[in-house]
Design a protein around this motif. Structure first.
Motif, PDB file in Angstrom:
ATOM      1  N   UNK A   1       8.328   0.739   6.751  1.00  0.00           N
ATOM      2  CA  UNK A   1       8.811   0.475   5.410  1.00  0.00           C
ATOM      3  C   UNK A   1       9.883  -0.606   5.434  1.00  0.00           C
TER       4      UNK A   1
ATOM      5  N   UNK B   1      13.639  11.999  -0.687  1.00  0.00           N
ATOM      6  CA  UNK B   1      12.423  11.455  -1.294  1.00  0.00           C
ATOM      7  C   UNK B   1      12.406  11.731  -2.789  1.00  0.00           C
TER       8      UNK B   1
ATOM      9  N   UNK C   1       0.824  -1.202   0.000  1.00  0.00           N
ATOM     10  CA  UNK C   1       0.000   0.000   0.000  1.00  0.00           C
ATOM     11  C   UNK C   1       0.858   1.251   0.000  1.00  0.00           C
ATOM     12  N   UNK C   2       2.168   1.058  -0.057  1.00  0.00           N
ATOM     13  CA  UNK C   2       3.075   2.191  -0.118  1.00  0.00           C
ATOM     14  C   UNK C   2       4.338   1.725  -0.815  1.00  0.00           C
TER      15      UNK C   2
ATOM     16  N   UNK D   1      10.033   9.620  -5.111  1.00  0.00           N
ATOM     17  CA  UNK D   1       8.653   9.352  -5.498  1.00  0.00           C
ATOM     18  C   UNK D   1       7.932   8.559  -4.418  1.00  0.00           C
ATOM     19  N   UNK D   2       6.668   8.894  -4.251  1.00  0.00           N
ATOM     20  CA  UNK D   2       5.711   8.039  -3.568  1.00  0.00           C
ATOM     21  C   UNK D   2       4.842   7.468  -4.686  1.00  0.00           C
TER      22      UNK D   2
ATOM     23  N   UNK E   1      12.985  -1.836   3.233  1.00  0.00           N
ATOM     24  CA  UNK E   1      13.863  -1.321   2.190  1.00  0.00           C
ATOM     25  C   UNK E   1      14.550  -2.464   1.448  1.00  0.00           C
ATOM     26  N   UNK E   2      14.838  -2.227   0.161  1.00  0.00           N
ATOM     27  CA  UNK E   2      15.751  -3.096  -0.563  1.00  0.00           C
ATOM     28  C   UNK E   2      17.187  -2.726  -0.227  1.00  0.00           C
TER      29      UNK E   2
ATOM     30  N   UNK F   1      13.966   6.435  -2.948  1.00  0.00           N
ATOM     31  CA  UNK F   1      14.834   7.405  -2.286  1.00  0.00           C
ATOM     32  C   UNK F   1      16.190   7.433  -2.984  1.00  0.00           C
TER      33      UNK F   1
ATOM     34  N   UNK G   1       7.995   3.732  -2.077  1.00  0.00           N
ATOM     35  CA  UNK G   1       8.725   4.988  -2.185  1.00  0.00           C
ATOM     36  C   UNK G   1      10.120   4.719  -2.742  1.00  0.00           C
TER      37      UNK G   1
ATOM     38  N   UNK H   1      17.313   3.652  -3.216  1.00  0.00           N
ATOM     39  CA  UNK H   1      16.577   2.642  -2.465  1.00  0.00           C
ATOM     40  C   UNK H   1      15.100   2.654  -2.852  1.00  0.00           C
TER      41      UNK H   1
ATOM     42  N   UNK I   1      18.600  10.694   3.088  1.00  0.00           N
ATOM     43  CA  UNK I   1      17.632  10.012   2.216  1.00  0.00           C
ATOM     44  C   UNK I   1      16.718  11.073   1.605  1.00  0.00           C
TER      45      UNK I   1
ATOM     46  N   UNK J   1      20.019   8.226  -1.729  1.00  0.00           N
ATOM     47  CA  UNK J   1      20.877   8.541  -0.591  1.00  0.00           C
ATOM     48  C   UNK J   1      22.122   9.250  -1.101  1.00  0.00           C
TER      49      UNK J   1
END
Lengths: 111, 111
Positions: free
Chosen positions: A99, A45, A30-31, A47-48, A101-102, A35, A33, A86, A43, A37
């Motif tokens: 969240x 932002x 549902x989310x 895109x959302x 993260x990969x 980032x 994003x 990320x 970090x 870095x």
């Protein structure tokens, strides 16, 4: 928990080149994003984008939620684009809120 | 544009000491988070906080960690007795809707 895989892990390009970064995730989200870095560790932002397509200048992103992947496109790369990118997602099941993260894509843009 | 702020930007401490990391979330946000990133690794979720209580925590967030919102603006992470492996970048984040906004981070070095 949800798994996030990013590819490629490393990418070296010349200034002016275009690139595509990929994020695969193992469950519905549902989310989502993206980032950047920067070298100072912040970090930023980008895109959302839990679904659909967005563009911001030279950057754009597409998420195909039904196929569980997202793509980040960088066009006409500049040296300031260097850094780690990320992808992070939030699992839509079970009420999870944090969240995941990969491991990131380390991008180096050479002049 | 409102931002999440964090202080200090860098903290050095001795093993076994207590540290408090401070965050000021964006003013109309209701959900608050702490994440950490060990050098060279991915960002990991620690804890989420809503309505003055913890709503979710990860396995990393053990008894040595605690969070508090002592007043209407600050959100703190306390590490009671620091260990060498607590050395990391700690990020605070907040949200009102779905997108999480991250602060610049506090780099914690435990000697």
């Amino acid at each position: 928990g949800i798994q996030v895989e990013q590819s490629p892990p490393d990418l070296i390009l010349q200034e002016g080149a275009n690139s595509t970064l990929r994020c695969n995730f193992s469950d519905s989200v549902n989310n989502l994003q993206w980032f950047h870095q920067n070298p100072w560790g912040q970090l930023i932002n980008l895109f959302y984008i839990p679904s659909g397509t967005k563009q911001n200048g030279r950057l754009s992103a597409t998420t195909v939620a039904t196929e569980r992947y997202s793509l980040l496109y960088i066009s006409s790369s500049q040296t300031t684009d260097s850094g780690v990118y990320f992808c992070a997602v939030c699992d839509s099941g079970g009420g999870a809120d944090g969240l995941t993260f990969g491991k990131g894509t380390h991008l180096i843009i050479q002049p | 544009e409102p931002e999440v702020t964090q202080t200090p930007s860098h903290q050095v401490t001795q093993m076994g000491q207590e540290v408090i990391l401070r965050c000021v979330p964006i003013s109309n946000h209701l959900y608050f988070y702490w994440y950490r990133q060990i050098l060279g690794q991915k960002v990991e979720f620690l804890v989420s906080f809503y309505n003055n209580e913890i709503s979710e925590k990860s396995e990393i967030f053990d008894d040595q960690f605690s969070v508090e919102r002592p007043d209407g603006s600050n959100f703190t992470l306390k590490i009671r007795s620091t260990k060498l492996e607590d050395s990391a970048m700690y990020f605070c984040a907040s949200r009102r809707l779905a997108q999480q906004f991250f602060g610049p981070g506090t780099r914690l070095t435990v000697l």
